[in-house]
Scaffold this motif. Structure first.
Motif, PDB file in Angstrom:
ATOM      1  N   PRO A 197       0.820  -1.218   0.000  1.00 20.71           N
ATOM      2  CA  PRO A 197       0.000   0.000   0.000  1.00 20.71           C
ATOM      3  C   PRO A 197       0.853   1.267   0.000  1.00 20.71           C
ATOM      4  O   PRO A 197       0.482   2.274  -0.618  1.00 20.71           O
ATOM      5  N   LEU A 198       1.999   1.218   0.679  1.00 16.72           N
ATOM      6  CA  LEU A 198       2.897   2.375   0.684  1.00 16.72           C
ATOM      7  C   LEU A 198       3.464   2.612  -0.709  1.00 16.72           C
ATOM      8  O   LEU A 198       3.466   3.733  -1.209  1.00 16.72           O
ATOM      9  N   TRP A 199       3.928   1.541  -1.357  1.00 16.75           N
ATOM     10  CA  TRP A 199       4.503   1.684  -2.701  1.00 16.75           C
ATOM     11  C   TRP A 199       3.450   2.127  -3.712  1.00 16.75           C
ATOM     12  O   TRP A 199       3.766   2.799  -4.690  1.00 16.75           O
ATOM     13  N   ASP A 200       2.198   1.732  -3.499  1.00 17.09           N
ATOM     14  CA  ASP A 200       1.111   2.115  -4.417  1.00 17.09           C
ATOM     15  C   ASP A 200       0.665   3.563  -4.234  1.00 17.09           C
ATOM     16  O   ASP A 200       0.002   4.117  -5.107  1.00 17.09           O
ATOM     17  N   SER A 201       1.025   4.171  -3.110  1.00 21.27           N
ATOM     18  CA  SER A 201       0.530   5.508  -2.778  1.00 21.27           C
ATOM     19  C   SER A 201       1.318   6.593  -3.513  1.00 21.27           C
ATOM     20  O   SER A 201       2.353   6.335  -4.135  1.00 21.27           O
ATOM     21  N   GLU A 202       0.824   7.810  -3.417  1.00 20.19           N
ATOM     22  CA  GLU A 202       1.545   8.952  -3.986  1.00 20.19           C
ATOM     23  C   GLU A 202       2.928   9.078  -3.358  1.00 20.19           C
ATOM     24  O   GLU A 202       3.904   9.390  -4.033  1.00 20.19           O
ATOM     25  N   MET A 203       3.000   8.831  -2.057  1.00 21.93           N
ATOM     26  CA  MET A 203       4.276   8.903  -1.362  1.00 21.93           C
ATOM     27  C   MET A 203       5.259   7.869  -1.915  1.00 21.93           C
ATOM     28  O   MET A 203       6.455   8.098  -2.017  1.00 21.93           O
TER      29      MET A 203
END
Length: 204
Positions: free
Chosen positions: A101-107
């Motif tokens: 989910p972190l890698w998929d996010s804008e961040m």
């Protein structure tokens, strides 16, 4: 305005942006040469010609400084920290459930951009030292059975996760790039768990 904590250098105009960049340049150099463990906030401050308090002021902890130095937009301990509370037998599924989910996010786009830059260049020492000295220490110590196996166990895990990053975000293989996070986590989780706690050839 220049603070009392900053020491002026001849020929360099003082200012917050200049000071921050000097700290980052010094940090990248020291992390690259000496590794994460052997690089202190005090050493970075000396390299940049500032007071250690100023390094903390701009960047906080050493892991936050490292994240800024290699352009990762999140403190790695925000991911590693929760894993310390997870039972060892659940880390295999939890790790991709946290990371994807972190890698998929804008961040996460910042992380992918950093990885592309690393792959395009030749200096992998920063990331290598972080993986071996921080991740392996924080997580590998919990799966160090038999003694001395924690490091290679974490490297097997890293190989699987780097493969996911390459296929999903760098090569953008279809349909893998569009699979739900839960599906990937549930598929690779058992493999990761085996690397962490299962019997591996050559380890006795």
């Amino acid at each position: 305005m220049t603070t009392n904590a900053e020491r002026k250098r001849p020929g360099r105009p003082p200012g917050p942006s200049d000071t921050r960049e000097r700290i980052l340049v010094g940090a990248r150099d020291l992390f690259s040469r000496n590794g994460f463990d052997k690089t202190s906030i005090r050493a970075v401050a000396a390299e940049a010609g500032v007071d250690p308090a100023l390094v903390h002021h701009y960047f906080g902890t050493k892991t936050q400084l490292f994240a800024a130095a290699i352009h990762i937009p999140i403190d790695p301990m925000q991911v590693i920290g929760p894993l310390q509370q997870i039972p060892v037998e659940e880390i295999g599924l939890t790790l991709p459930s946290l990371l994807l989910p972190l890698w998929d996010s804008e961040m996460g786009k910042g992380f992918i951009a950093t990885l592309r830059s690393i792959l395009a260049g030749n200096d992998t020492s920063l990331v290598r030292s972080f993986l071996q000295e921080v991740v392996a220490k924080e997580v590998g110590s919990r799966v160090d059975n038999p003694p001395g196996s924690g490091k290679i166990r974490m490297q097997f895990v890293a190989s699987q996760l780097v493969g996911v990053v390459m296929a999903r975000y760098i090569l953008e293989l279809d349909p893998f790039k569009s699979l739900p996070v839960e599906q990937i986590a549930e598929t690779i989780g058992p493999n990761l768990q085996h690397y962490l706690t299962g019997d591996l050839p050559g380890l006795a």
